[in-house]
Design a protein around this motif. Structure first.
Motif, PDB file in Angstrom:
ATOM      1  N   LEU A 217       0.830  -1.202   0.000  1.00  0.00           N
ATOM      2  CA  LEU A 217       0.000   0.000   0.000  1.00  0.00           C
ATOM      3  C   LEU A 217       0.868   1.257   0.000  1.00  0.00           C
ATOM      4  CD1 LEU A 217      -2.653   1.582   0.323  1.00  0.00           C
ATOM      5  CD2 LEU A 217      -2.477   1.172   2.805  1.00  0.00           C
ATOM      6  N   SER A 218       1.897   1.263   0.830  1.00  0.00           N
ATOM      7  CA  SER A 218       2.768   2.434   0.938  1.00  0.00           C
ATOM      8  C   SER A 218       3.457   2.731  -0.379  1.00  0.00           C
ATOM      9  CB  SER A 218       3.806   2.207   2.039  1.00  0.00           C
ATOM     10  OG  SER A 218       3.195   2.020   3.297  1.00  0.00           O
ATOM     11  N   LEU A 219       3.928   1.699  -1.039  1.00  0.00           N
ATOM     12  CA  LEU A 219       4.630   1.896  -2.304  1.00  0.00           C
ATOM     13  C   LEU A 219       3.682   2.455  -3.368  1.00  0.00           C
ATOM     14  CD1 LEU A 219       7.444   1.565  -3.474  1.00  0.00           C
ATOM     15  CD2 LEU A 219       6.815  -0.730  -4.209  1.00  0.00           C
ATOM     16  N   ALA A 220       2.469   1.950  -3.405  1.00  0.00           N
ATOM     17  CA  ALA A 220       1.493   2.478  -4.361  1.00  0.00           C
ATOM     18  C   ALA A 220       1.168   3.939  -4.055  1.00  0.00           C
ATOM     19  CB  ALA A 220       0.219   1.631  -4.324  1.00  0.00           C
ATOM     20  N   TYR A 221       1.016   4.262  -2.780  1.00  0.00           N
ATOM     21  CA  TYR A 221       0.730   5.645  -2.365  1.00  0.00           C
ATOM     22  C   TYR A 221       1.895   6.559  -2.731  1.00  0.00           C
ATOM     23  CZ  TYR A 221      -0.897   9.382   0.811  1.00  0.00           C
ATOM     24  OH  TYR A 221      -1.319  10.568   1.350  1.00  0.00           O
ATOM     25  N   LEU A 222       3.112   6.125  -2.460  1.00  0.00           N
ATOM     26  CA  LEU A 222       4.289   6.931  -2.769  1.00  0.00           C
ATOM     27  C   LEU A 222       4.414   7.180  -4.268  1.00  0.00           C
ATOM     28  CD1 LEU A 222       6.752   5.288  -0.248  1.00  0.00           C
ATOM     29  CD2 LEU A 222       6.161   7.723  -0.295  1.00  0.00           C
ATOM     30  N   ARG A 223       4.102   6.178  -5.067  1.00  0.00           N
ATOM     31  CA  ARG A 223       4.174   6.369  -6.519  1.00  0.00           C
ATOM     32  C   ARG A 223       3.114   7.364  -6.999  1.00  0.00           C
ATOM     33  NH1 ARG A 223       5.334  -0.070  -7.539  1.00  0.00           N
ATOM     34  NH2 ARG A 223       7.630   0.089  -7.531  1.00  0.00           N
ATOM     35  N   GLU A 224       1.965   7.334  -6.380  1.00  0.00           N
ATOM     36  CA  GLU A 224       0.926   8.314  -6.703  1.00  0.00           C
ATOM     37  C   GLU A 224       1.401   9.727  -6.349  1.00  0.00           C
ATOM     38  OE1 GLU A 224      -3.233   7.390  -5.661  1.00  0.00           O
ATOM     39  OE2 GLU A 224      -3.113   9.175  -4.374  1.00  0.00           O
ATOM     40  N   CYS A 225       1.972   9.870  -5.176  1.00  0.00           N
ATOM     41  CA  CYS A 225       2.496  11.175  -4.753  1.00  0.00           C
ATOM     42  C   CYS A 225       3.621  11.641  -5.675  1.00  0.00           C
ATOM     43  CB  CYS A 225       3.008  11.100  -3.314  1.00  0.00           C
ATOM     44  SG  CYS A 225       1.742  10.764  -2.073  1.00  0.00           S
ATOM     45  N   LEU A 226       4.445  10.701  -6.127  1.00  0.00           N
ATOM     46  CA  LEU A 226       5.539  11.037  -7.034  1.00  0.00           C
ATOM     47  C   LEU A 226       5.003  11.629  -8.335  1.00  0.00           C
ATOM     48  CD1 LEU A 226       8.548  10.947  -7.869  1.00  0.00           C
ATOM     49  CD2 LEU A 226       8.145   8.596  -8.642  1.00  0.00           C
ATOM     50  N   ALA A 227       3.928  11.076  -8.854  1.00  0.00           N
ATOM     51  CA  ALA A 227       3.353  11.604 -10.094  1.00  0.00           C
ATOM     52  C   ALA A 227       2.916  13.058  -9.922  1.00  0.00           C
ATOM     53  CB  ALA A 227       2.174  10.736 -10.529  1.00  0.00           C
TER      54      ALA A 227
END
Length: 307
Positions: A217-227
Protein backbone atom coordinates in the motif's frame (compact mmCIF):
# COMPACT_ATOMS: atom_id res chain seq x y z
CA UNK A 1 2.63 44.96 11.40
CA UNK A 2 6.17 44.62 12.71
CA UNK A 3 7.95 46.85 15.15
CA UNK A 4 10.75 49.04 13.81
CA UNK A 5 12.97 49.13 16.87
CA UNK A 6 16.56 47.94 17.07
CA UNK A 7 17.10 44.18 17.28
CA UNK A 8 17.63 42.70 20.68
CA UNK A 9 21.17 41.32 20.97
CA UNK A 10 21.06 37.81 22.40
CA UNK A 11 24.84 37.38 22.25
CA UNK A 12 27.93 39.48 21.62
CA UNK A 13 29.53 37.23 19.01
CA UNK A 14 28.28 39.12 15.98
CA UNK A 15 25.88 36.34 15.04
CA UNK A 16 22.25 37.21 14.19
CA UNK A 17 19.86 37.78 17.07
CA UNK A 18 17.40 34.87 17.00
CA UNK A 19 13.94 34.09 18.34
CA UNK A 20 12.20 30.73 18.20
CA UNK A 21 8.42 30.77 18.03
CA UNK A 22 7.13 27.35 18.97
CA UNK A 23 9.55 25.57 21.33
CA UNK A 24 8.22 22.07 20.61
CA UNK A 25 10.32 19.15 19.40
CA UNK A 26 11.81 20.93 16.36
CA UNK A 27 12.11 24.31 18.07
CA UNK A 28 13.80 22.78 21.11
CA UNK A 29 16.35 21.02 18.91
CA UNK A 30 17.32 24.27 17.18
CA UNK A 31 17.33 26.14 20.49
CA UNK A 32 19.69 23.53 21.98
CA UNK A 33 22.03 23.82 19.00
CA UNK A 34 22.20 27.59 19.41
CA UNK A 35 22.58 27.45 23.18
CA UNK A 36 25.45 24.97 23.00
CA UNK A 37 27.26 27.44 20.75
CA UNK A 38 26.74 30.28 23.22
CA UNK A 39 23.90 31.92 21.26
CA UNK A 40 20.84 31.26 23.39
CA UNK A 41 17.76 32.43 21.47
CA UNK A 42 14.66 34.15 22.72
CA UNK A 43 11.97 31.50 23.31
CA UNK A 44 8.35 32.30 22.52
CA UNK A 45 5.34 30.05 22.93
CA UNK A 46 1.93 29.43 24.48
CA UNK A 47 3.04 27.68 27.67
CA UNK A 48 5.35 29.29 30.23
CA UNK A 49 8.40 27.17 31.00
CA UNK A 50 11.59 27.86 32.90
CA UNK A 51 13.76 25.91 30.45
CA UNK A 52 13.83 23.41 27.59
CA UNK A 53 15.61 20.05 27.63
CA UNK A 54 16.92 18.04 24.70
CA UNK A 55 18.14 14.45 25.12
CA UNK A 56 20.01 12.23 22.69
CA UNK A 57 22.58 9.45 22.76
CA UNK A 58 25.25 11.96 23.81
CA UNK A 59 23.44 13.21 26.88
CA UNK A 60 21.23 16.21 27.49
CA UNK A 61 21.21 19.93 26.78
CA UNK A 62 19.34 22.27 29.11
CA UNK A 63 18.33 25.52 27.41
CA UNK A 64 17.60 28.29 29.92
CA UNK A 65 14.33 30.15 29.49
CA UNK A 66 12.01 31.53 30.21
CA UNK A 67 9.61 30.72 27.42
CA UNK A 68 7.85 34.05 26.89
CA UNK A 69 4.10 33.90 26.40
CA UNK A 70 3.13 37.57 25.92
CA UNK A 71 4.04 39.15 22.55
CA UNK A 72 3.54 42.57 24.10
CA UNK A 73 6.67 41.91 26.15
CA UNK A 74 8.84 40.78 23.23
CA UNK A 75 11.36 43.55 24.05
CA UNK A 76 12.48 44.31 20.52
CA UNK A 77 12.87 42.79 17.11
CA UNK A 78 15.40 40.19 15.98
CA UNK A 79 17.35 39.37 12.84
CA UNK A 80 15.99 35.85 12.46
CA UNK A 81 12.80 34.11 13.56
CA UNK A 82 12.56 30.35 13.42
CA UNK A 83 8.84 29.67 13.13
CA UNK A 84 8.54 26.13 14.48
CA UNK A 85 4.81 25.89 15.09
CA UNK A 86 2.55 23.45 13.24
CA UNK A 87 0.82 24.69 10.09
CA UNK A 88 -2.44 24.66 12.06
CA UNK A 89 -0.97 27.25 14.46
CA UNK A 90 0.39 29.88 12.05
CA UNK A 91 -2.51 32.30 12.48
CA UNK A 92 -2.27 32.07 16.27
CA UNK A 93 1.43 32.97 15.99
CA UNK A 94 0.72 36.23 14.13
CA UNK A 95 1.08 38.43 17.26
CA UNK A 96 4.57 37.01 17.86
CA UNK A 97 5.58 37.61 14.26
CA UNK A 98 4.34 41.19 14.47
CA UNK A 99 6.29 41.79 17.68
CA UNK A 100 9.56 40.17 16.61
CA UNK A 101 9.85 41.16 12.95
CA UNK A 102 10.96 44.31 11.20
CA UNK A 103 11.00 44.52 7.37
CA UNK A 104 14.40 42.84 7.02
CA UNK A 105 13.85 40.07 9.57
CA UNK A 106 14.28 36.63 8.01
CA UNK A 107 11.49 34.22 8.92
CA UNK A 108 12.69 30.62 8.53
CA UNK A 109 9.70 28.27 8.55
CA UNK A 110 10.45 24.89 10.15
CA UNK A 111 7.24 23.23 9.04
CA UNK A 112 5.98 20.32 7.00
CA UNK A 113 4.68 20.72 3.48
CA UNK A 114 5.51 22.62 0.32
CA UNK A 115 3.37 25.73 0.90
CA UNK A 116 5.18 27.48 3.77
CA UNK A 117 5.82 30.74 1.96
CA UNK A 118 2.21 31.19 0.90
CA UNK A 119 0.96 30.35 4.41
CA UNK A 120 3.30 32.65 6.35
CA UNK A 121 3.99 35.62 4.05
CA UNK A 122 0.63 37.37 4.67
CA UNK A 123 1.55 37.71 8.36
CA UNK A 124 5.01 39.23 7.75
CA UNK A 125 4.70 41.69 4.84
CA UNK A 126 8.10 42.86 3.67
CA UNK A 127 10.03 40.07 5.43
CA UNK A 128 11.89 37.34 3.57
CA UNK A 129 10.10 34.05 4.24
CA UNK A 130 12.42 31.09 3.94
CA UNK A 131 11.02 27.53 3.81
CA UNK A 132 13.15 24.75 5.26
CA UNK A 133 13.14 20.98 5.06
CA UNK A 134 13.69 19.42 8.49
CA UNK A 135 15.42 16.05 8.33
CA UNK A 136 15.88 15.13 11.98
CA UNK A 137 13.54 12.92 14.05
CA UNK A 138 12.74 14.76 17.27
CA UNK A 139 9.93 13.61 19.56
CA UNK A 140 8.34 15.35 22.53
CA UNK A 141 8.26 13.09 25.58
CA UNK A 142 5.54 12.86 28.26
CA UNK A 143 7.83 14.55 30.80
CA UNK A 144 8.18 17.63 28.60
CA UNK A 145 11.67 16.87 27.32
CA UNK A 146 12.52 16.25 23.66
CA UNK A 147 14.26 13.14 22.38
CA UNK A 148 16.46 13.51 19.30
CA UNK A 149 17.09 10.30 17.37
CA UNK A 150 19.65 11.41 14.80
CA UNK A 151 21.76 14.29 13.59
CA UNK A 152 20.08 17.67 13.23
CA UNK A 153 20.05 18.82 9.60
CA UNK A 154 18.13 21.45 7.61
CA UNK A 155 17.93 22.00 3.86
CA UNK A 156 17.28 25.55 2.65
CA UNK A 157 16.85 27.14 -0.76
CA UNK A 158 20.04 28.57 -2.24
CA UNK A 159 18.81 32.12 -1.71
CA UNK A 160 20.21 35.31 -0.12
CA UNK A 161 18.06 34.98 3.02
CA UNK A 162 19.65 31.59 3.72
CA UNK A 163 22.92 33.34 4.58
CA UNK A 164 21.35 34.66 7.78
CA UNK A 165 20.33 31.15 8.86
CA UNK A 166 23.75 29.71 7.97
CA UNK A 167 25.45 32.44 9.99
CA UNK A 168 23.17 31.86 12.98
CA UNK A 169 23.78 28.08 13.01
CA UNK A 170 27.41 28.03 11.88
CA UNK A 171 29.53 25.76 14.08
CA UNK A 172 26.50 24.25 15.82
CA UNK A 173 25.20 20.69 15.94
CA UNK A 174 22.53 21.63 13.38
CA UNK A 175 24.02 21.46 9.89
CA UNK A 176 22.72 23.44 6.92
CA UNK A 177 22.55 22.36 3.29
CA UNK A 178 21.64 24.69 0.43
CA UNK A 179 19.68 23.25 -2.47
CA UNK A 180 19.64 24.84 -5.91
CA UNK A 181 16.55 22.73 -6.68
CA UNK A 182 14.75 23.18 -3.38
CA UNK A 183 11.39 22.30 -4.94
CA UNK A 184 12.52 18.74 -5.57
CA UNK A 185 13.94 18.35 -2.07
CA UNK A 186 10.75 19.69 -0.50
CA UNK A 187 8.55 17.32 -2.49
CA UNK A 188 10.75 14.36 -1.65
CA UNK A 189 10.27 15.14 2.04
CA UNK A 190 6.55 15.58 1.46
CA UNK A 191 6.35 12.05 0.05
CA UNK A 192 7.93 10.81 3.29
CA UNK A 193 5.50 12.83 5.40
CA UNK A 194 2.51 11.73 3.35
CA UNK A 195 3.14 8.01 3.77
CA UNK A 196 3.82 8.53 7.50
CA UNK A 197 0.17 9.62 7.72
CA UNK A 198 -0.79 5.97 7.40
CA UNK A 199 0.44 5.54 10.98
CA UNK A 200 -2.44 7.73 12.14
CA UNK A 201 -5.00 5.57 10.34
CA UNK A 202 -3.62 2.38 11.86
CA UNK A 203 -2.69 3.82 15.26
CA UNK A 204 0.73 2.13 14.92
CA UNK A 205 4.34 3.22 14.73
CA UNK A 206 7.10 2.65 12.17
CA UNK A 207 7.20 -1.10 12.79
CA UNK A 208 3.96 -1.45 10.85
CA UNK A 209 5.81 -0.85 7.58
CA UNK A 210 7.38 -4.26 8.04
CA UNK A 211 4.05 -5.86 7.08
CA UNK A 212 3.98 -6.97 3.44
CA UNK A 213 0.47 -5.57 2.91
CA UNK A 214 1.38 -2.19 4.36
CA UNK A 215 4.54 -2.10 2.25
CA UNK A 216 2.51 -2.70 -0.90
CA UNK A 217 0.00 0.00 0.00
CA UNK A 218 2.77 2.43 0.94
CA UNK A 219 4.63 1.90 -2.30
CA UNK A 220 1.49 2.48 -4.36
CA UNK A 221 0.73 5.64 -2.37
CA UNK A 222 4.29 6.93 -2.77
CA UNK A 223 4.17 6.37 -6.52
CA UNK A 224 0.93 8.31 -6.70
CA UNK A 225 2.50 11.17 -4.75
CA UNK A 226 5.54 11.04 -7.03
CA UNK A 227 3.35 11.60 -10.09
CA UNK A 228 1.93 14.75 -8.50
CA UNK A 229 5.37 15.96 -7.43
CA UNK A 230 6.62 15.62 -10.99
CA UNK A 231 3.60 17.52 -12.29
CA UNK A 232 4.57 20.31 -9.88
CA UNK A 233 8.07 20.41 -11.38
CA UNK A 234 10.01 18.23 -8.97
CA UNK A 235 12.81 16.18 -10.50
CA UNK A 236 12.66 12.84 -8.68
CA UNK A 237 13.65 9.41 -9.94
CA UNK A 238 11.49 6.31 -10.17
CA UNK A 239 13.52 4.86 -7.28
CA UNK A 240 12.46 7.49 -4.74
CA UNK A 241 9.29 5.67 -3.53
CA UNK A 242 11.21 2.44 -2.84
CA UNK A 243 14.05 4.40 -1.16
CA UNK A 244 11.58 6.08 1.18
CA UNK A 245 9.87 2.80 2.00
CA UNK A 246 13.23 1.17 2.73
CA UNK A 247 14.06 4.03 5.09
CA UNK A 248 10.87 3.25 7.05
CA UNK A 249 11.90 -0.41 7.16
CA UNK A 250 15.15 0.70 8.78
CA UNK A 251 13.58 2.87 11.49
CA UNK A 252 13.19 1.64 15.07
CA UNK A 253 9.84 -0.12 15.39
CA UNK A 254 8.71 2.32 18.10
CA UNK A 255 9.53 5.48 16.11
CA UNK A 256 6.52 7.71 15.75
CA UNK A 257 5.82 10.86 13.77
CA UNK A 258 4.53 14.29 14.72
CA UNK A 259 1.12 13.71 13.13
CA UNK A 260 0.71 10.47 15.10
CA UNK A 261 1.69 12.28 18.31
CA UNK A 262 -0.95 14.90 17.58
CA UNK A 263 -3.57 12.20 16.99
CA UNK A 264 -2.70 10.44 20.23
CA UNK A 265 -3.04 13.76 22.07
CA UNK A 266 -6.31 14.59 20.29
CA UNK A 267 -4.84 17.72 18.70
CA UNK A 268 -5.66 19.09 15.22
CA UNK A 269 -3.70 17.28 12.52
CA UNK A 270 -1.58 18.74 9.72
CA UNK A 271 -3.44 16.50 7.30
CA UNK A 272 -3.92 19.13 4.62
CA UNK A 273 -0.30 20.25 4.18
CA UNK A 274 1.01 16.67 4.39
CA UNK A 275 -1.68 14.67 2.55
CA UNK A 276 -4.47 16.89 1.29
CA UNK A 277 -2.01 18.83 -0.85
CA UNK A 278 -1.42 15.72 -2.99
CA UNK A 279 -5.11 15.51 -3.90
CA UNK A 280 -5.38 19.28 -4.40
CA UNK A 281 -2.35 19.58 -6.66
CA UNK A 282 -3.29 16.36 -8.43
CA UNK A 283 -6.67 17.81 -9.37
CA UNK A 284 -4.98 20.99 -10.62
CA UNK A 285 -2.78 18.93 -12.95
CA UNK A 286 -5.43 16.28 -13.75
CA UNK A 287 -3.27 13.60 -12.18
CA UNK A 288 -5.38 10.78 -10.65
CA UNK A 289 -4.92 10.39 -6.89
CA UNK A 290 -7.25 7.56 -5.81
CA UNK A 291 -5.31 6.61 -2.67
CA UNK A 292 -4.89 10.23 -1.56
CA UNK A 293 -8.59 10.78 -2.11
CA UNK A 294 -9.26 8.14 0.57
CA UNK A 295 -6.41 8.92 2.95
CA UNK A 296 -6.97 12.69 3.16
CA UNK A 297 -10.68 12.59 4.16
CA UNK A 298 -9.98 9.93 6.79
CA UNK A 299 -7.19 12.07 8.27
CA UNK A 300 -9.46 15.12 8.13
CA UNK A 301 -12.14 13.24 10.04
CA UNK A 302 -9.58 12.07 12.61
CA UNK A 303 -8.56 15.69 13.07
CA UNK A 304 -11.86 17.52 13.06
CA UNK A 305 -14.65 15.09 13.82
CA UNK A 306 -17.57 15.21 14.30
CA UNK A 307 -18.11 12.29 16.57
Amino acid sequence: MAQTGRPEATDTSGHPAVAIVGPGAIGTTVAAALHQAGRTPKLCGRTPRASLELRDDRGRVLVPGPVHTDPAQAAGTVDLVFLAVKSTQVRASAPWLAALCRPDTVVCVLQNGVEQEAAVAPFVPGCPVLPAVVWFPAEAQPDGTVRLRGEARLTLPDAPASRTVREALSGTRCSIELAADFLSVAWRKLLQNAVAGLMVLSGRRAGMFGRADISRLSLAYLRECLAVARAEGAVLSDEVPREILESFHGYPADLGTSILADREADRPLEWDVRNGVVSRRGRAHRVPTPISDVVAPLLAAASEGPG
